[in-house]
Design a protein around this motif. Structure first.
Motif, PDB file in Angstrom:
ATOM      1  N   ALA A  14       0.835  -1.205   0.000  1.00  0.00           N
ATOM      2  CA  ALA A  14       0.000   0.000   0.000  1.00  0.00           C
ATOM      3  C   ALA A  14       0.870   1.256   0.000  1.00  0.00           C
ATOM      4  O   ALA A  14       0.588   2.212  -0.723  1.00  0.00           O
ATOM      5  N   VAL A  15       1.929   1.253   0.794  1.00  0.00           N
ATOM      6  CA  VAL A  15       2.856   2.391   0.817  1.00  0.00           C
ATOM      7  C   VAL A  15       3.537   2.526  -0.544  1.00  0.00           C
ATOM      8  O   VAL A  15       3.702   3.647  -1.058  1.00  0.00           O
ATOM      9  N   VAL A  16       3.925   1.403  -1.149  1.00  0.00           N
ATOM     10  CA  VAL A  16       4.523   1.443  -2.486  1.00  0.00           C
ATOM     11  C   VAL A  16       3.539   2.059  -3.477  1.00  0.00           C
ATOM     12  O   VAL A  16       3.923   2.871  -4.320  1.00  0.00           O
ATOM     13  N   LEU A  17       2.274   1.710  -3.365  1.00  0.00           N
ATOM     14  CA  LEU A  17       1.259   2.279  -4.252  1.00  0.00           C
ATOM     15  C   LEU A  17       1.154   3.790  -4.054  1.00  0.00           C
ATOM     16  O   LEU A  17       1.012   4.545  -5.021  1.00  0.00           O
ATOM     17  N   LEU A  18       1.258   4.262  -2.819  1.00  0.00           N
ATOM     18  CA  LEU A  18       1.250   5.702  -2.564  1.00  0.00           C
ATOM     19  C   LEU A  18       2.486   6.375  -3.150  1.00  0.00           C
ATOM     20  O   LEU A  18       2.405   7.499  -3.655  1.00  0.00           O
ATOM     21  N   ILE A  19       3.625   5.694  -3.096  1.00  0.00           N
ATOM     22  CA  ILE A  19       4.846   6.236  -3.713  1.00  0.00           C
ATOM     23  C   ILE A  19       4.651   6.342  -5.218  1.00  0.00           C
ATOM     24  O   ILE A  19       5.008   7.356  -5.835  1.00  0.00           O
ATOM     25  N   VAL A  20       4.077   5.312  -5.829  1.00  0.00           N
ATOM     26  CA  VAL A  20       3.805   5.327  -7.272  1.00  0.00           C
ATOM     27  C   VAL A  20       2.862   6.485  -7.608  1.00  0.00           C
ATOM     28  O   VAL A  20       3.049   7.179  -8.615  1.00  0.00           O
ATOM     29  N   ALA A  21       1.868   6.717  -6.762  1.00  0.00           N
ATOM     30  CA  ALA A  21       0.922   7.815  -6.993  1.00  0.00           C
ATOM     31  C   ALA A  21       1.608   9.175  -6.844  1.00  0.00           C
ATOM     32  O   ALA A  21       1.223  10.146  -7.494  1.00  0.00           O
ATOM     33  N   TRP A  22       2.608   9.239  -6.009  1.00  0.00           N
ATOM     34  CA  TRP A  22       3.343  10.489  -5.797  1.00  0.00           C
ATOM     35  C   TRP A  22       4.207  10.837  -7.019  1.00  0.00           C
ATOM     36  O   TRP A  22       4.415  12.005  -7.326  1.00  0.00           O
ATOM     37  N   PRO A  24       5.226  11.272 -11.020  1.00  0.00           N
ATOM     38  CA  PRO A  24       4.426  11.816 -12.139  1.00  0.00           C
ATOM     39  C   PRO A  24       4.150  10.768 -13.232  1.00  0.00           C
ATOM     40  O   PRO A  24       4.606  10.893 -14.368  1.00  0.00           O
ATOM     41  N   LEU A  25       3.373   9.736 -12.880  1.00  0.00           N
ATOM     42  CA  LEU A  25       3.098   8.643 -13.810  1.00  0.00           C
ATOM     43  C   LEU A  25       1.633   8.611 -14.245  1.00  0.00           C
ATOM     44  O   LEU A  25       1.249   7.780 -15.051  1.00  0.00           O
ATOM     45  N   GLY A  26       0.822   9.500 -13.666  1.00  0.00           N
ATOM     46  CA  GLY A  26      -0.595   9.506 -13.994  1.00  0.00           C
ATOM     47  C   GLY A  26      -1.422   8.572 -13.135  1.00  0.00           C
ATOM     48  O   GLY A  26      -2.574   8.292 -13.452  1.00  0.00           O
ATOM     49  N   VAL A  27      -0.852   8.088 -12.036  1.00  0.00           N
ATOM     50  CA  VAL A  27      -1.577   7.219 -11.108  1.00  0.00           C
ATOM     51  C   VAL A  27      -2.031   8.085  -9.937  1.00  0.00           C
ATOM     52  O   VAL A  27      -1.243   8.835  -9.373  1.00  0.00           O
ATOM     53  N   GLU A  28      -3.311   7.965  -9.600  1.00  0.00           N
ATOM     54  CA  GLU A  28      -3.858   8.729  -8.482  1.00  0.00           C
ATOM     55  C   GLU A  28      -4.482   7.784  -7.463  1.00  0.00           C
ATOM     56  O   GLU A  28      -5.273   6.914  -7.826  1.00  0.00           O
ATOM     57  N   VAL A  29      -4.093   7.950  -6.200  1.00  0.00           N
ATOM     58  CA  VAL A  29      -4.670   7.193  -5.092  1.00  0.00           C
ATOM     59  C   VAL A  29      -5.095   8.235  -4.062  1.00  0.00           C
ATOM     60  O   VAL A  29      -4.272   9.017  -3.605  1.00  0.00           O
ATOM     61  N   SER A  30      -6.383   8.230  -3.714  1.00  0.00           N
ATOM     62  CA  SER A  30      -6.916   9.316  -2.901  1.00  0.00           C
ATOM     63  C   SER A  30      -6.512   9.271  -1.429  1.00  0.00           C
ATOM     64  O   SER A  30      -6.469  10.311  -0.788  1.00  0.00           O
ATOM     65  N   SER A  31      -6.209   8.083  -0.874  1.00  0.00           N
ATOM     66  CA  SER A  31      -5.878   8.011   0.547  1.00  0.00           C
ATOM     67  C   SER A  31      -5.175   6.687   0.858  1.00  0.00           C
ATOM     68  O   SER A  31      -5.147   5.774   0.032  1.00  0.00           O
ATOM     69  N   PHE A  32      -4.649   6.594   2.087  1.00  0.00           N
ATOM     70  CA  PHE A  32      -4.010   5.347   2.502  1.00  0.00           C
ATOM     71  C   PHE A  32      -4.997   4.192   2.578  1.00  0.00           C
ATOM     72  O   PHE A  32      -4.669   3.085   2.140  1.00  0.00           O
ATOM     73  N   PRO A  33      -6.220   4.390   3.097  1.00  0.00           N
ATOM     74  CA  PRO A  33      -7.180   3.274   3.077  1.00  0.00           C
ATOM     75  C   PRO A  33      -7.492   2.782   1.654  1.00  0.00           C
ATOM     76  O   PRO A  33      -7.642   1.578   1.434  1.00  0.00           O
ATOM     77  N   ILE A  34      -7.545   3.681   0.699  1.00  0.00           N
ATOM     78  CA  ILE A  34      -7.758   3.274  -0.698  1.00  0.00           C
ATOM     79  C   ILE A  34      -6.544   2.501  -1.189  1.00  0.00           C
ATOM     80  O   ILE A  34      -6.668   1.519  -1.925  1.00  0.00           O
ATOM     81  N   ALA A  35      -5.347   2.913  -0.782  1.00  0.00           N
ATOM     82  CA  ALA A  35      -4.132   2.184  -1.159  1.00  0.00           C
ATOM     83  C   ALA A  35      -4.139   0.785  -0.545  1.00  0.00           C
ATOM     84  O   ALA A  35      -3.756  -0.187  -1.203  1.00  0.00           O
ATOM     85  N   LEU A  36      -4.587   0.650   0.705  1.00  0.00           N
ATOM     86  CA  LEU A  36      -4.693  -0.667   1.338  1.00  0.00           C
ATOM     87  C   LEU A  36      -5.683  -1.549   0.583  1.00  0.00           C
ATOM     88  O   LEU A  36      -5.393  -2.713   0.282  1.00  0.00           O
ATOM     89  N   LEU A  37      -6.838  -0.984   0.252  1.00  0.00           N
ATOM     90  CA  LEU A  37      -7.847  -1.727  -0.496  1.00  0.00           C
ATOM     91  C   LEU A  37      -7.312  -2.121  -1.873  1.00  0.00           C
ATOM     92  O   LEU A  37      -7.499  -3.252  -2.320  1.00  0.00           O
ATOM     93  N   SER A  38      -6.617  -1.210  -2.520  1.00  0.00           N
ATOM     94  CA  SER A  38      -6.059  -1.487  -3.846  1.00  0.00           C
ATOM     95  C   SER A  38      -5.023  -2.602  -3.792  1.00  0.00           C
ATOM     96  O   SER A  38      -4.989  -3.461  -4.671  1.00  0.00           O
ATOM     97  N   ALA A  39      -4.182  -2.591  -2.755  1.00  0.00           N
ATOM     98  CA  ALA A  39      -3.177  -3.650  -2.602  1.00  0.00           C
ATOM     99  C   ALA A  39      -3.857  -5.003  -2.424  1.00  0.00           C
ATOM    100  O   ALA A  39      -3.421  -6.011  -2.995  1.00  0.00           O
ATOM    101  N   VAL A  40      -4.951  -5.037  -1.655  1.00  0.00           N
ATOM    102  CA  VAL A  40      -5.697  -6.282  -1.472  1.00  0.00           C
ATOM    103  C   VAL A  40      -6.306  -6.734  -2.797  1.00  0.00           C
ATOM    104  O   VAL A  40      -6.221  -7.907  -3.171  1.00  0.00           O
ATOM    105  N   VAL A  41      -6.922  -5.796  -3.514  1.00  0.00           N
ATOM    106  CA  VAL A  41      -7.575  -6.145  -4.775  1.00  0.00           C
ATOM    107  C   VAL A  41      -6.557  -6.628  -5.798  1.00  0.00           C
ATOM    108  O   VAL A  41      -6.799  -7.615  -6.499  1.00  0.00           O
ATOM    109  N   ILE A  42      -5.413  -5.976  -5.898  1.00  0.00           N
ATOM    110  CA  ILE A  42      -4.375  -6.425  -6.829  1.00  0.00           C
ATOM    111  C   ILE A  42      -3.941  -7.846  -6.467  1.00  0.00           C
ATOM    112  O   ILE A  42      -3.804  -8.708  -7.334  1.00  0.00           O
ATOM    113  N   GLY A  43      -3.749  -8.104  -5.173  1.00  0.00           N
ATOM    114  CA  GLY A  43      -3.375  -9.449  -4.737  1.00  0.00           C
ATOM    115  C   GLY A  43      -4.457 -10.486  -5.008  1.00  0.00           C
ATOM    116  O   GLY A  43      -4.179 -11.582  -5.489  1.00  0.00           O
ATOM    117  N   LEU A  44      -5.701 -10.135  -4.715  1.00  0.00           N
ATOM    118  CA  LEU A  44      -6.807 -11.064  -4.961  1.00  0.00           C
ATOM    119  C   LEU A  44      -7.007 -11.323  -6.445  1.00  0.00           C
ATOM    120  O   LEU A  44      -7.245 -12.461  -6.862  1.00  0.00           O
TER     121      LEU A  44
END
Length: 142
Positions: A14-22, A24-44
């Motif tokens: 999730a922290v890596v996803l926030l770094i990626v969002a930081w 300039p790649l065009g990736v946007e993650v609105s919050s840490f809970p969204i990053a946690l959810l996204s990490a779970v979804v990518i894994g699932l």
């Protein structure tokens, strides 16, 4: 032990996803809970879709990599799967957005995969089984 490692990897990814969002790649993650959810979804998604992806990409991978002898091809297949999962997760989760579509999915997915691998390996939380190994197992031996 595998589920414990996954639980330890989850917030790191999730922290890596926030770094990626930081970046300039065009990736946007609105919050840490969204990053946690996204990490779970990518894994699932990776867990649920690995068999269909093996069936579709396995023969192509086997031919282009000469059965795994050409490792850069295996790396490209790993990244292709990560990009697919990254794009699907962004499509499914509100608050995780790819501003530039496929370009953001490719750049974000590759950077996410590389940073995750480097950080997890540095922390001793990496798992040796890769998606390319999973693809190789799906191809019947000649």
């Amino acid at each position: 032990m595998g589920s414990l490692i996954w639980l330890l990897q989850w917030p790191i990814r999730a922290v890596v996803l926030l770094i990626v969002a930081w970046l300039p790649l065009g990736v946007e993650v609105s919050s840490f809970p969204i990053a946690l959810l996204s990490a779970v979804v990518i894994g699932l998604l990776g867990t649920l879709l690995i068999v269909p992806l093996k069936l579709v990409l396995g023969p192509i991978w086997a031919v282009t990599s000469l059965g795994g002898l050409i490792s850069p091809v295996s790396l490209l297949f790993n990244w292709a799967i990560t990009v697919i999962l990254f794009g699907l997760a962004a499509w499914l989760i509100q608050g995780f957005r790819l501003r530039n579509g496929l370009v953001s999915a490719i750049l974000g997915g590759v950077v996410y995969a590389v940073l995750s691998a480097v950080i997890l390996r540095a922390l001793g939380l990496d798992v040796d089984f890769t998606r390319a190994a999973g693809l190789q197992m799906a191809v019947p031996a000649a």
